[in-house]
Design an enzyme around this catalytic site. Sequence first.
Site, mmCIF file in Angstrom:
data_model
loop_
_atom_site.group_PDB
_atom_site.id
_atom_site.type_symbol
_atom_site.label_atom_id
_atom_site.label_comp_id
_atom_site.label_asym_id
_atom_site.label_seq_id
_atom_site.Cartn_x
_atom_site.Cartn_y
_atom_site.Cartn_z
ATOM 1 N N GLU A 1 -3.880 1.808 -2.972
ATOM 2 C CA GLU A 1 -3.995 3.241 -2.703
ATOM 3 C C GLU A 1 -3.047 4.044 -3.595
ATOM 4 O O GLU A 1 -2.294 4.894 -3.133
ATOM 5 C CB GLU A 1 -3.746 3.556 -1.222
ATOM 6 C CG GLU A 1 -4.987 3.418 -0.364
ATOM 7 C CD GLU A 1 -4.936 4.217 0.923
ATOM 8 O OE1 GLU A 1 -5.568 5.290 0.975
ATOM 9 O OE2 GLU A 1 -4.270 3.768 1.874
ATOM 10 N N ASN B 1 0.878 -1.167 0.000
ATOM 11 C CA ASN B 1 0.000 0.000 0.000
ATOM 12 C C ASN B 1 0.916 1.218 0.000
ATOM 13 O O ASN B 1 1.502 1.568 1.020
ATOM 14 C CB ASN B 1 -0.918 0.002 1.229
ATOM 15 C CG ASN B 1 -1.832 1.220 1.258
ATOM 16 O OD1 ASN B 1 -1.433 2.324 0.904
ATOM 17 N ND2 ASN B 1 -3.061 1.024 1.699
ATOM 18 N N ASP C 1 -3.738 -4.969 0.600
ATOM 19 C CA ASP C 1 -4.038 -4.378 1.897
ATOM 20 C C ASP C 1 -5.456 -4.827 2.237
ATOM 21 O O ASP C 1 -6.422 -4.248 1.759
ATOM 22 C CB ASP C 1 -3.930 -2.858 1.826
ATOM 23 C CG ASP C 1 -4.336 -2.183 3.127
ATOM 24 O OD1 ASP C 1 -4.619 -2.900 4.103
ATOM 25 O OD2 ASP C 1 -4.390 -0.943 3.153
ATOM 26 N N ASP D 1 2.658 4.462 5.438
ATOM 27 C CA ASP D 1 2.514 3.842 6.756
ATOM 28 C C ASP D 1 2.487 2.316 6.658
ATOM 29 O O ASP D 1 2.507 1.629 7.684
ATOM 30 C CB ASP D 1 1.290 4.369 7.505
ATOM 31 C CG ASP D 1 0.028 4.424 6.647
ATOM 32 O OD1 ASP D 1 0.095 4.119 5.440
ATOM 33 O OD2 ASP D 1 -1.041 4.797 7.178
ATOM 34 N N HIS D 2 2.458 1.777 5.442
ATOM 35 C CA HIS D 2 2.581 0.337 5.199
ATOM 36 C C HIS D 2 3.969 0.030 4.640
ATOM 37 O O HIS D 2 4.620 0.903 4.063
ATOM 38 C CB HIS D 2 1.556 -0.122 4.163
ATOM 39 C CG HIS D 2 0.133 0.027 4.578
ATOM 40 N ND1 HIS D 2 -0.668 -1.036 4.935
ATOM 41 C CD2 HIS D 2 -0.663 1.136 4.655
ATOM 42 C CE1 HIS D 2 -1.881 -0.601 5.223
ATOM 43 N NE2 HIS D 2 -1.906 0.715 5.065
ATOM 44 N N ASN E 1 -6.645 -4.882 5.273
ATOM 45 C CA ASN E 1 -7.111 -4.038 6.384
ATOM 46 C C ASN E 1 -7.666 -4.827 7.561
ATOM 47 O O ASN E 1 -8.523 -4.342 8.298
ATOM 48 C CB ASN E 1 -8.133 -3.010 5.882
ATOM 49 C CG ASN E 1 -7.477 -1.662 5.609
ATOM 50 O OD1 ASN E 1 -6.684 -1.168 6.410
ATOM 51 N ND2 ASN E 1 -7.794 -1.069 4.467
ATOM 52 N N TYR F 1 -7.784 -4.042 -2.374
ATOM 53 C CA TYR F 1 -7.713 -3.040 -1.315
ATOM 54 C C TYR F 1 -9.062 -3.036 -0.611
ATOM 55 O O TYR F 1 -10.024 -2.439 -1.088
ATOM 56 C CB TYR F 1 -7.368 -1.663 -1.890
ATOM 57 C CG TYR F 1 -7.403 -0.543 -0.869
ATOM 58 C CD1 TYR F 1 -6.789 -0.687 0.364
ATOM 59 C CD2 TYR F 1 -8.070 0.654 -1.140
ATOM 60 C CE1 TYR F 1 -6.829 0.327 1.303
ATOM 61 C CE2 TYR F 1 -8.110 1.675 -0.209
ATOM 62 C CZ TYR F 1 -7.483 1.502 1.014
ATOM 63 O OH TYR F 1 -7.531 2.504 1.949
#
Length: 264
Positions: free
Chosen positions: A34, A7, A150, A254-255, A152, A105
């Site tokens: 993303e 991501n 991702d 942040d990933h 999540n 995603y």
Amino acid sequence: MRIVTWNINSVRLRLDMVLRLVDDYGPDVLCLQETKVIDDAFPQKELAARGYVHVHVRGMKSYNGVAILSRLPLSGTGGTLWCERQDCRHVQAELPGGIELHNFYIPAGGDIPDPDLNDKFRHKLRFLDELAAWGEALEDRAKPRILVGDLNIAPLENDVWSHRQLLGVISHTPVEVEKMDAMMRAGDWVDAVRHFLPPSEKLYTWWSYRSADWGLSDRGRRLDHIWVTPPLVPRLLGYTVLREARGWGPKPSDHVPVMVDIDI
């Protein structure tokens, strides 16, 4: 074949990091989430110069977006719309050897873990239900498949920094984990990374921007996954979670990238 999922949280903003990844680690197939860019503005030229001439992207302005970048030929490219929304959360392609690849995603789900109070969480739960139904309907169960992205959700106790403290936090709630488990069973998916690393070991792929010193506090979650179907399990060679990428540059994603090597 080395396959990587990441991501990137805006491919144009962090293109230098994508190029660093491909230069240093040489994935054959790179799946991004993303991307946050319309298809016509995707930086294909820069990646083609690195050998990624086979590209399948589905993007939108500022939000979501998924991409498959490959040095290997792609065929049968496409993607599915989920929950009756035009939000670019899935692409698929076929790799050499008849391997079917899916890049997802899954919605993050917002902050309130109550579908009656939070439409984003209701959307996430519906998305997971649709993925389970899709897995049940997959034909040719002997076909080699890879699912990355991702997702999540951090499903295991050691996929989060504190199982007890995060049970009421979206990404680790029991209802999400239950639906992810149903999705895995429906498609006969095997967790490629946990194939090598037992559930007793901590493993994270995401650290919040809210943490001033993410490395010291190490309050991570494993939100990024690579799954395979049973025909590919004996061909798994190894994995890498590139933790150091969380510190690349002043504005990293942040990933971090997750890699798996497969004998094809």
